[in-house]
Scaffold this motif. Structure first.
Motif, PDB file in Angstrom:
ATOM      1  N   SER A 146       0.794  -1.248  -0.069  1.00 36.58           N
ATOM      2  CA  SER A 146      -0.091   0.096   0.118  1.00 36.58           C
ATOM      3  C   SER A 146       0.862   1.154   0.027  1.00 36.58           C
ATOM      4  O   SER A 146       0.154   2.399   0.025  1.00 36.58           O
ATOM      5  N   VAL A 182      -5.459 -12.614  -2.824  1.00 43.75           N
ATOM      6  CA  VAL A 182      -6.138 -11.385  -2.634  1.00 43.75           C
ATOM      7  C   VAL A 182      -5.307 -10.251  -3.417  1.00 43.75           C
ATOM      8  O   VAL A 182      -5.727  -9.682  -4.230  1.00 43.75           O
ATOM      9  N   THR A 204      -7.794 -10.193  -6.775  1.00 45.49           N
ATOM     10  CA  THR A 204      -9.057  -9.601  -6.355  1.00 45.49           C
ATOM     11  C   THR A 204      -9.139  -8.114  -6.481  1.00 45.49           C
ATOM     12  O   THR A 204      -8.084  -7.532  -6.635  1.00 45.49           O
ATOM     13  N   LYS A 205     -10.190  -7.364  -6.532  1.00 46.82           N
ATOM     14  CA  LYS A 205     -10.251  -5.924  -6.514  1.00 46.82           C
ATOM     15  C   LYS A 205      -9.712  -5.075  -5.485  1.00 46.82           C
ATOM     16  O   LYS A 205      -8.952  -4.276  -5.525  1.00 46.82           O
ATOM     17  N   LEU A 206      -9.846  -5.970  -4.406  1.00 47.90           N
ATOM     18  CA  LEU A 206      -9.215  -5.291  -3.062  1.00 47.90           C
ATOM     19  C   LEU A 206      -7.539  -5.173  -3.331  1.00 47.90           C
ATOM     20  O   LEU A 206      -6.998  -4.131  -2.853  1.00 47.90           O
ATOM     21  N   GLY A 207      -7.036  -6.219  -3.891  1.00 44.10           N
ATOM     22  CA  GLY A 207      -5.510  -6.121  -3.866  1.00 44.10           C
ATOM     23  C   GLY A 207      -5.324  -5.077  -5.188  1.00 44.10           C
ATOM     24  O   GLY A 207      -4.264  -4.682  -4.901  1.00 44.10           O
ATOM     25  N   ILE A 266      -6.696  -2.582  -5.430  1.00 47.35           N
ATOM     26  CA  ILE A 266      -6.681  -1.231  -5.170  1.00 47.35           C
ATOM     27  C   ILE A 266      -5.657  -0.997  -4.201  1.00 47.35           C
ATOM     28  O   ILE A 266      -5.027   0.027  -4.198  1.00 47.35           O
ATOM     29  N   ILE A 267      -5.191  -2.083  -3.267  1.00 46.10           N
ATOM     30  CA  ILE A 267      -3.897  -2.045  -2.248  1.00 46.10           C
ATOM     31  C   ILE A 267      -2.705  -1.493  -3.290  1.00 46.10           C
ATOM     32  O   ILE A 267      -1.761  -0.403  -3.013  1.00 46.10           O
ATOM     33  N   TYR A 302     -10.362   6.563  -5.078  1.00 43.31           N
ATOM     34  CA  TYR A 302     -10.288   5.603  -3.720  1.00 43.31           C
ATOM     35  C   TYR A 302      -9.627   6.322  -2.823  1.00 43.31           C
ATOM     36  O   TYR A 302      -8.572   7.270  -2.870  1.00 43.31           O
ATOM     37  N   VAL A 348      -7.184   3.308   3.010  1.00 42.80           N
ATOM     38  CA  VAL A 348      -6.654   2.069   2.348  1.00 42.80           C
ATOM     39  C   VAL A 348      -5.291   1.675   3.098  1.00 42.80           C
ATOM     40  O   VAL A 348      -5.098   0.429   3.911  1.00 42.80           O
ATOM     41  N   CYS A 362      -5.907   1.057   6.809  1.00 41.73           N
ATOM     42  CA  CYS A 362      -6.176  -0.455   7.271  1.00 41.73           C
ATOM     43  C   CYS A 362      -5.334  -1.366   6.763  1.00 41.73           C
ATOM     44  O   CYS A 362      -5.143  -2.448   7.808  1.00 41.73           O
ATOM     45  N   ALA A 363      -4.292  -1.106   5.978  1.00 37.91           N
ATOM     46  CA  ALA A 363      -3.097  -1.877   5.529  1.00 37.91           C
ATOM     47  C   ALA A 363      -2.427  -1.886   7.093  1.00 37.91           C
ATOM     48  O   ALA A 363      -1.777  -2.963   7.316  1.00 37.91           O
TER      49      ALA A 363
END
Lengths: 307, 508
Positions: free
Chosen positions: A32, A157, A161-164, A166-167, A182, A187, A190-191
């Motif tokens: 991130s 992830v 995945t989308k989450l990945g 984004i990170i 975003y 982000v 949370c990371a």
């Protein structure tokens, strides 16, 4: 001979597990775009908290949970400094790391030198009784398997995945990520929280399973090797895990060699896992293309949403 | 036609400058509307207000008849406003489809199909599974456009889109934009290139110093009249007599081969050229074809590995292994393409930035900095080149790209070099200042300086150079005398047709 081999292989997985947890957490943090150098302190805090809570409550689950929360709380200090006040990430990481080491001593003060019954290994009957692989693959404590699962999960992830995405987007170019909508700070926060919790679990595995006792300085630089694993593992979860197992194996080899009575200075032997792990990872990871593709381009750079 | 977007009395005031002053603007459905203005005229600020990056201090934005407050870019996209930035907002380590999935909902496989469909429908060939870092600048722009198109925008904002394209690419882009407009999508087209606006746009709104100058029909104007509206006076035009042909060779590059360390760089393949005193030699080509690598080798940021990789001779001395400062001592001066970080230190003020290359040219004495002289030199450079800034104590990063470039070019020219190498010296610089820079280059040439100019703008090369080389994929063509060639020939070479083994060469 078979006993020695079993000891080595089974021990390797156990010894690597604290590193695996902390490294998977740090991987997400670095992906991130944040460099958190406080892993050593976070692991120590988790180790002490986990030990104390498990001793008091008698529950290993409570111990791991408390460890995750304690280290996550501590990582909030890091998040506040770096995301809120835009402090230099290296300096903030070092400071919080030292704070964590101090906190661990404070938490564990009453329990210095105390031991605990390690969490039980699983028993799959005849599978666990197989020679060599039984103990290695089917007779570990449950957290070893959770650690392996976390490697698979994090790989999936981050890559699938989308989450990945984004990170990774936030870690590569926070400006661009913000421009397509975003929340970069959220982000990263949370990371960091996830990284803190994982470091806590890793630390707790040290005191609740690997060396079931609490003593000041018990983490012994593992937090630093985690940071090195992530970088030299070129931010790829499987390589990082490989590095962690390598570290575990060389650590075990050290005990084995000492047991055989070879006259090698113990200081040199204690340094071996760190040296060998870094050298080997550096060698397998020197492909500039892979580094460039996986290195989070904004790693360590503070982000402000202003223009 | 119906009105899609209307701005009413929009103002944006920054601490030091009124960026937009009482701007009115109206855009119809399906219209291609140009925003024309020099650097610092307030175009970018206005777009940021429309796209929700910042908020206006006064005035109202009406979207499809209703007053709206565009809170942020996500809100703008939800309304149906898309934007393609001048500096791309793509993620290099991801594939095309992954990039697009970050902005457009849907599964990767569905998106791949949608990308291919949009690519065919709008003439934007691109493959979904390629990694972005392996794409050329033009291809990246296509990805940005597709990303916008897939969000079904009603309004598409394009910020100087042709600055990164070869001539053929510009035509392809215009076709795409016309198709989009025919489908009912309005386009807000920001540019300072008059020819493009005249051939593409239905209407043009002209800004000058943050104020609205007027809205015109570009097809009824000439480039000259548009330019006059934009800068408020006639543009100075560089005079262009033939160069003297007997000058001494000041810069000679022979058979240079070089494989860059950066795995995404372009290897140079047997590059040779020479520049004589009193002539300007140009290198044309789409960026990313090895210009960067060649510049680094000439400037000394990359050293040649001896002995088989060719030779660089500067003022008669073999310099392939000399450090940048040693080359500068021989009378070499260099203006790199990136202003911040390479041409200037972002966090230092302009005074200190003039120290970077002036330290050994009178700004120090016995190891001490001569601050008075340093400030005087910065002030002179600011005044002479019309750099709009807060004086010599302004930080380099506080200047707009064009203004900082004027400062850097002026700084290098003030060193009275024997060999001057410039990379994209007028990129992002407004028309008036660019003309001034070109004029100054010709003056330097006539004073006997050897000048090498790398530029993506053919007009610029044709205006000032005496000979032109073309660079493609690490190969450098022979030079053509500028007066004996034309844009068509050079444009054809820019697609690689001079290199024996390319498809373009086989086709011709």
């Amino acid at each position: 001979m078979i006993d020695s081999l079993t000891f080595l292989l089974a021990g390797t997985l156990a010894a690597a597990t604290p590193l695996i947890f902390a490294a998977m957490g740090e991987l997400v943090v670095e992906k991130s775009g944040v460099l958190n150098l406080s892993i050593e302190g976070l692991m120590a805090t988790g180790a002490a908290t986990g030990f104390v809570v498990a001793t008091v409550t008698g529950s290993a689950v409570a111990g791991f949970t408390a460890a995750a929360f304690a280290s996550m709380l501590l990582s909030f200090v890091f998040a506040a400094l770096t995301l809120g006040f835009l402090a230099n990430q290296v300096a903030a990481g070092l400071a919080v790391g030292i704070l964590g080491l101090g906190t661990s001593v404070l938490i564990g003060k009453q329990y210095e030198g105390a031991t605990i019954k390690p969490i039980a290994n699983i028993d799959l009957g005849f599978l666990s009784d197989l020679p060599i692989i039984g103990k290695t693959l089917f007779g570990q404590d449950p957290m070893v398997y959770v650690g392996i699962a976390s490697v698979v999960l994090i790989t999936w992830v981050l890559n699938r995945t989308k989450l990945g995405l984004i990170i990774r987007a936030v870690g590569e170019s926070p400006k661009a990520a913000n421009s397509i909508g975003y929340p970069v700070i959220l982000v990263r926060f949370c990371a960091i929280a996830f990284g803190g919790a994982m470091a806590g679990i890793g630390g707790a595995h040290l005191t609740l399973s690997y060396t079931p006792l609490w003593a000041e300085g018990l983490v012994a630089g593992r937090g630093w090797i985690v940071v090195a694993l992530v970088v030299f593992g070129t931010w790829k979860a499987p390589r990082i895990a490989l590095g962690a197992y390598l570290f575990g194996a060389v650590s075990l080899l050290e005990l084995f060699v000492q047991g055989q009575g070879f006259a090698i200075p113990s200081q040199l032997m204690s340094a071996m896992p760190y040296i060998i792990t870094i050298i080997i990872l550096a060698i397998i990871s020197r492909d500039a293309r892979i580094i460039k593709l996986n290195h989070p381009a904004s790693l360590g750079v503070p982000y402000t949403s202003g223009e | 036609m119906t009105e899609l977007l209307k701005l009413d009395g929009i103002s944006k005031i920054y601490p030091s400058v009124v960026a937009n002053d009482n701007i009115d603007l109206s855009i119809e459905k399906g219209e291609i509307h140009a925003i024309l203005g020099e650097n610092g005229a307030g175009k970018s600020t206005l777009m940021k207000l429309i796209y929700g990056v910042s908020q206006p201090d006064r005035g109202t934005i009406y979207w499809r008849g209703k007053a709206v407050q565009v809170r942020n870019p996500a809100h703008a996209r939800a309304l149906g406003i898309g934007m393609v930035f001048q500096h791309f907002s793509l993620f290099e380590s991801m594939t095309v489809v992954q990039n697009i999935s970050l902005a457009v909902p849907g599964s990767l496989s569905d998106l791949s199909k949608a990308i291919i469909k949009a690519a065919e429908g709008f003439g934007l060939p691109v493959s979904p599974d390629t990694l972005v870092n392996s794409l050329s600048v033009g291809e990246r722009q296509r990805v940005e456009i597709i990303r916008c198109i897939l969000q079904n925008p009603k309004l598409l904002i394009m910020d100087e889109p042709t600055s990164v394209l070869p001539p053929q690419g510009v035509e392809m882009l215009f076709d795409t934009l016309r198709k989009l407009a025919a489908d009912g999508c309005s386009i807000l087209y920001i540019s300072h290139k008059m020819d493009e606006i005249r051939s593409l746009c239905d209407r043009a709104t002209v800004l000058r110093d943050g104020k609205l100058v007027g809205t015109v029909k570009p097809s009824e104007e000439t480039s000259q009249s548009l330019a006059k509206l934009m800068i408020g006076r006639e543009i100075p035009h560089a005079s262009h007599e033939a160069a003297t042909e007997d000058g001494e060779v000041k810069l000679r590059i022979e058979q240079v081969n070089h494989t860059p360390k950066d795995p995404f760089g372009t290897p140079l393949n047997s590059v040779s050229l020479q520049v004589r005193a009193g002539e300007i030699v140009g290198i044309a080509g789409v960026s990313g074809n090895g210009q960067n690598e060649l510049m680094r080798i000439i400037s000394g940021e990359t050293l040649l590995k001896p002995p088989s990789n060719g030779q660089i001779t500067l003022c008669g001395q073999n310099t392939g292994r000399l450090a940048p400062m040693q080359r500068r001592r021989l009378g070499f001066s260099f203006v790199p393409e990136e202003r911040l970080g390479r041409g200037a230190v972002p966090d230092l003020n302009l005074g200190y930035n003039s120290l970077l290359t002036g330290l050994e040219n009178g700004l120090s004495s016995m190891g001490f900095i001569r601050f008075g002289k340093m400030k005087a030199m910065a002030d002179e450079c600011i005044a002479k080149n019309d750099v709009r800034c807060g004086g010599n104590s302004a930080r380099a990063s506080s200047l707009s790209g064009g203004n900082l470039q004027k400062f850097i070019v002026g700084r290098e020219m003030a060193l009275t070099p024997e060999v001057l190498v410039l990379s994209q010296p007028t990129w992002g610089v407004d028309v008036g200042a660019a003309a001034a820079i070109r004029e100054a280059l010709i003056k330097l040439r006539d004073a006997g300086v050897a000048i090498l100019l790398v530029s993506e703008e053919l007009e610029e090369l044709f205006e000032v150079t005496d000979r032109i080389h073309v660079i493609f994929n690490g190969h450098l063509s022979d030079s053509l005398p500028t007066r004996g060639t034309n844009a068509e020939q050079i444009g054809h070479w820019m697609t690689g047709s001079f290199v024996p083994s390319t498809p373009a060469a086989a086709a011709s």
